[in-house]
Design an enzyme around this catalytic site. Structure first.
Site, mmCIF file in Angstrom:
data_model
loop_
_atom_site.group_PDB
_atom_site.id
_atom_site.type_symbol
_atom_site.label_atom_id
_atom_site.label_comp_id
_atom_site.label_asym_id
_atom_site.label_seq_id
_atom_site.Cartn_x
_atom_site.Cartn_y
_atom_site.Cartn_z
ATOM 1 N N ASN A 1 43.289 4.884 -8.812
ATOM 2 C CA ASN A 1 42.934 5.460 -7.520
ATOM 3 C C ASN A 1 42.031 6.658 -7.781
ATOM 4 O OD1 ASN A 1 43.674 5.519 -4.497
ATOM 5 N ND2 ASN A 1 43.862 7.662 -5.119
ATOM 6 N N ILE B 1 39.703 13.216 -3.966
ATOM 7 C CA ILE B 1 39.430 14.624 -4.278
ATOM 8 C C ILE B 1 40.626 15.457 -3.842
ATOM 9 C CG2 ILE B 1 37.950 16.621 -3.823
ATOM 10 C CD1 ILE B 1 35.649 14.727 -3.279
ATOM 11 N N ARG C 1 42.047 19.626 -4.239
ATOM 12 C CA ARG C 1 41.741 20.958 -4.766
ATOM 13 C C ARG C 1 42.674 21.252 -5.936
ATOM 14 N NH1 ARG C 1 44.926 23.969 0.173
ATOM 15 N NH2 ARG C 1 46.668 24.736 -1.075
ATOM 16 N N HIS D 1 47.481 8.768 -1.966
ATOM 17 C CA HIS D 1 47.861 7.739 -2.941
ATOM 18 C C HIS D 1 48.338 8.300 -4.277
ATOM 19 C CE1 HIS D 1 45.437 4.600 -0.503
ATOM 20 N NE2 HIS D 1 46.609 4.904 0.026
ATOM 21 N N GLU E 1 38.787 3.032 -5.601
ATOM 22 C CA GLU E 1 37.633 3.588 -4.889
ATOM 23 C C GLU E 1 36.366 3.579 -5.747
ATOM 24 O OE1 GLU E 1 40.694 5.003 -4.745
ATOM 25 O OE2 GLU E 1 41.178 5.280 -2.620
ATOM 26 N N GLU F 1 41.045 26.406 4.240
ATOM 27 C CA GLU F 1 40.968 24.943 4.330
ATOM 28 C C GLU F 1 39.964 24.425 5.365
ATOM 29 O OE1 GLU F 1 41.513 22.269 3.025
ATOM 30 O OE2 GLU F 1 42.884 22.701 1.387
HETATM 31 C C1 LIG Z 1 35.972 18.702 -0.902
HETATM 32 C C2 LIG Z 1 37.262 17.978 -0.590
HETATM 33 C C3 LIG Z 1 38.476 18.530 -0.955
HETATM 34 C C4 LIG Z 1 39.672 17.864 -0.669
HETATM 35 N N1 LIG Z 1 40.853 18.432 -1.062
HETATM 36 C C5 LIG Z 1 42.017 17.786 -0.820
HETATM 37 C C6 LIG Z 1 43.258 18.344 -1.258
HETATM 38 O O1 LIG Z 1 43.303 19.430 -1.856
HETATM 39 N N2 LIG Z 1 44.404 17.668 -0.994
HETATM 40 C C7 LIG Z 1 44.388 16.468 -0.341
HETATM 41 O O2 LIG Z 1 45.447 15.887 -0.139
HETATM 42 N N3 LIG Z 1 43.229 15.901 0.082
HETATM 43 C C8 LIG Z 1 42.041 16.528 -0.151
HETATM 44 N N4 LIG Z 1 40.870 15.976 0.261
HETATM 45 C C9 LIG Z 1 40.886 14.696 1.003
HETATM 46 C C10 LIG Z 1 41.181 13.481 0.117
HETATM 47 O O3 LIG Z 1 40.338 13.475 -1.011
HETATM 48 C C11 LIG Z 1 40.944 12.206 0.931
HETATM 49 O O4 LIG Z 1 41.836 12.172 2.007
HETATM 50 C C12 LIG Z 1 41.074 10.917 0.129
HETATM 51 O O5 LIG Z 1 40.556 9.854 0.907
HETATM 52 C C13 LIG Z 1 42.484 10.570 -0.227
HETATM 53 O O6 LIG Z 1 42.451 9.390 -1.015
HETATM 54 P P1 LIG Z 1 43.675 8.375 -1.114
HETATM 55 O O7 LIG Z 1 43.711 7.640 0.216
HETATM 56 O O8 LIG Z 1 43.303 7.484 -2.243
HETATM 57 O O9 LIG Z 1 44.908 9.158 -1.348
HETATM 58 C C14 LIG Z 1 39.651 16.630 -0.003
HETATM 59 C C15 LIG Z 1 38.426 16.077 0.360
HETATM 60 C C16 LIG Z 1 37.238 16.724 0.063
HETATM 61 C C17 LIG Z 1 35.935 16.096 0.437
HETATM 62 MN MN LIG Z 2 43.230 5.398 -2.473
#
Ligand SMILES: Cc1cc2nc3c(=O)[nH]c(=O)nc-3n(C[C@H](O)[C@H](O)[C@H](O)COP(=O)(O)O)c2cc1C
Ligand SMILES: [Mn+2]
Length: 460
Positions: free
Chosen positions: A150, A153, A155, A174, A215, A264
């Site tokens: 998987n 992003i 932080r 995920h 992804e 955030e």
């Molecule tokens: C710059 C940026 C920072 C992000 N930081 C976080 C974070 O700290 N925690 C989080 O849960 N999602 C964060 N996200 C959102 C996730 O990356 C996003 O929801 C992603 O689709 C989750 O993937 P998943 O469905 O595979 O879990 C961030 C997105 C961006 C663009």
């Molecule tokens: Mn995913």
């Protein structure tokens, strides 16, 4: 074909006059962020800081800071972006492995005691942030049972020589599922944190694909060319070979530490919480690696620009499986590109709008408010959407409220992610008489008057 890597994309931006190099010495504490804030607020250029105080590594930021830049980076247009992105999701191309000699991200390899995170120019962004942060890295990890990777992003707070704080904003992320599986067996989760990537990889990581979909394959689908990956050195993971920097390591089981606060995407501080910690086992990088910074905070930031189109395409994909009548999805900046969704559809049967709306509220995105419009409404024009709400909905019948839904924890009005969600059916009442829109005949024949202002012309 898309961009090979971040450098290739930066060269493109430079050739279009969209890259600004700032020669002065710039402090990684707040000052980089201040410049990023300014360029995001003005849809300005990407910024390169070759002179970062206390560091030799240059920082680049503001790289994808507007929807237009996202659309251009993918080679799409405003009009076709949603459908082209959907094609990328539907036609993934799995990554292809390359050898170590073909992997610039491993030109330098630092293992164990050689790792020192203080050597990297991670910026501190907002006034009350818990410390310096990695904000634009993609984390790759694998399901402990299936081995499927998987990419997303998250932080990460820089906490010491080889420790990074990890954060997930909601229960359906995920990597949280993967980590909980490993942790329940007393095992660490191997993870790679990948810094410095070209836009399609960052955008693909934002797709809310089903659990078990890689992804990186979607990135290949978006680019029309597979992502090249190389085997990491200290963990059993494949990582994008043309990245700038890769942190390899393990999310430690049975251990939590305070992480945050952090300014955030909601526009407010997300509170500190007890979160898992990654122990870094190796850093690999290019010889002249760049650090990619990225701003989060009130809209619009790079965070919103990166999430917007992929989240829209994800909801569009989910809805289209059930309702081919859905025409478009927009997640406006007024809803932080996440909380509010505007959807349009050609309604075919009575109360179909309610089915579409309840599906959207229950989708992986978990929006807080969804507005459904007829297909004659351009959902990318917020005035048209609110006009439809004002003139086509009957609130007593057309508003659905689901109390105590499990939504995004970073919504400051939610309590531990629990809040009510709302849907508004702003489509015309089905098969009931409804007034026609008052239109002036022949407007399409009038030329662009703005362009002609200040002149005297014979128009006909
Ligand atoms: C710059 C940026 C920072 C992000 N930081 C976080 C974070 O700290 N925690 C989080 O849960 N999602 C964060 N996200 C959102 C996730 O990356 C996003 O929801 C992603 O689709 C989750 O993937 P998943 O469905 O595979 O879990 C961030 C997105 C961006 C663009
Ligand atoms: Mn995913």
């Amino acid at each position: 074909m898309g961009f090979r890597d971040l450098r290739h994309y930066l060269a493109y931006l430079e050739s279009r006059g969209q890259l600004l190099t700032i020669q002065d010495e710039i402090d990684p504490v707040f000052e980089i962020a201040a410049y990023l804030r300014k360029t995001c607020d003005t849809a300005g250029p990407a910024l390169l800081f070759p002179n970062v105080k206390g560091h030799r590594m240059p920082v680049v930021g503001g790289v994808v800071n507007s929807r237009d830049r996202v659309v251009e980076a993918l080679g799409f247009t405003r009009e076709n972006a949603l459908d082209r992105f959907l094609d990328g999701i539907r036609n993934p191309l799995p990554p292809v492995g390359v050898s170590i000699d073909e992997a610039p991200c491993q030109e330098i390899v630092l293992v164990g005691e050689e790792v020192d995170l203080a050597r990297f120019p991670a910026p501190t962004y907002c006034a009350q942030d818990g410390g310096p942060y990695i904000t634009m890295a993609v984390q790759v990890a694998r399901d402990p049972d299936t081995g499927v990777p998987n990419a997303a992003i998250h932080r990460m707070q820089v906490k010491g020589k080889n420790r990074l704080g990890f954060f997930w904003s909601s229960a359906n992320k995920h990597i949280k599922i993967q980590f909980e599986k490993a942790e329940s067996r007393g095992q660490a989760l191997e993870i790679a944190v990948i810094q410095g990537l070209e836009p399609s990889l960052l955008l693909a990581s934002q797709v809310r694909a089903a659990y078990g979909v890689d992804e990186l394959g979607i990135a290949g689908g978006l680019r029309g060319e597979p992502v090249e990956v190389v085997k990491a050195r200290t963990v059993d993971l494949m990582v994008p070979a043309r990245a700038e920097i890769v942190f390899e390591g393990r999310l430690l089981p049975g251990y939590r530490e305070s992480e945050g606060p952090f300014g955030e995407f909601s526009g407010y501080y997300g509170p500190g919480s007890m979160s898992p910690v990654m122990e870094v086992t190796a850093v690999t990088m290019r010889r002249d690696a760049l650090w990619q910074a990225g701003l989060t905070g009130p809209p619009v930031t790079e965070n919103h620009a990166l999430c917007g189109l992929p989240f829209e395409a994800s909801l569009y994909y989910d809805l289209k499986q059930q309702f081919p009548e859905v025409r478009a999805v927009h997640l406006p900046l007024s809803g932080c590109a996440r909380y509010t969704a505007y959807v349009s559809a050609g309604i075919r049967y009575r109360n179909q709008g309610r089915c579409i709306l309840t599906s959207a509220l229950g989708s992986n995105l978990k929006p807080k408010m969804v507005v459904l419009c007829d297909e004659d409404v351009d959902v990318f024009d917020e005035t048209q959407v609110l006009w439809a709400v004002a003139t086509r909905s009957r609130p007593g019948r057309d508003v659905i409220i689901i109390e105590n839904n499990c939504l995004a924890a970073l919504d400051p009005s939610a309590q531990e992610g629990i809040n009510d969600s709302m849907a508004i059916d702003a489509t015309r009442p089905f098969k009931e008489p409804f007034p026609e829109i008052a239109r002036v005949p022949g407007v399409e024949k009038v030329p662009d008057l703005k362009a002609l202002a200040g002149t005297v012309v014979g128009i006909k």
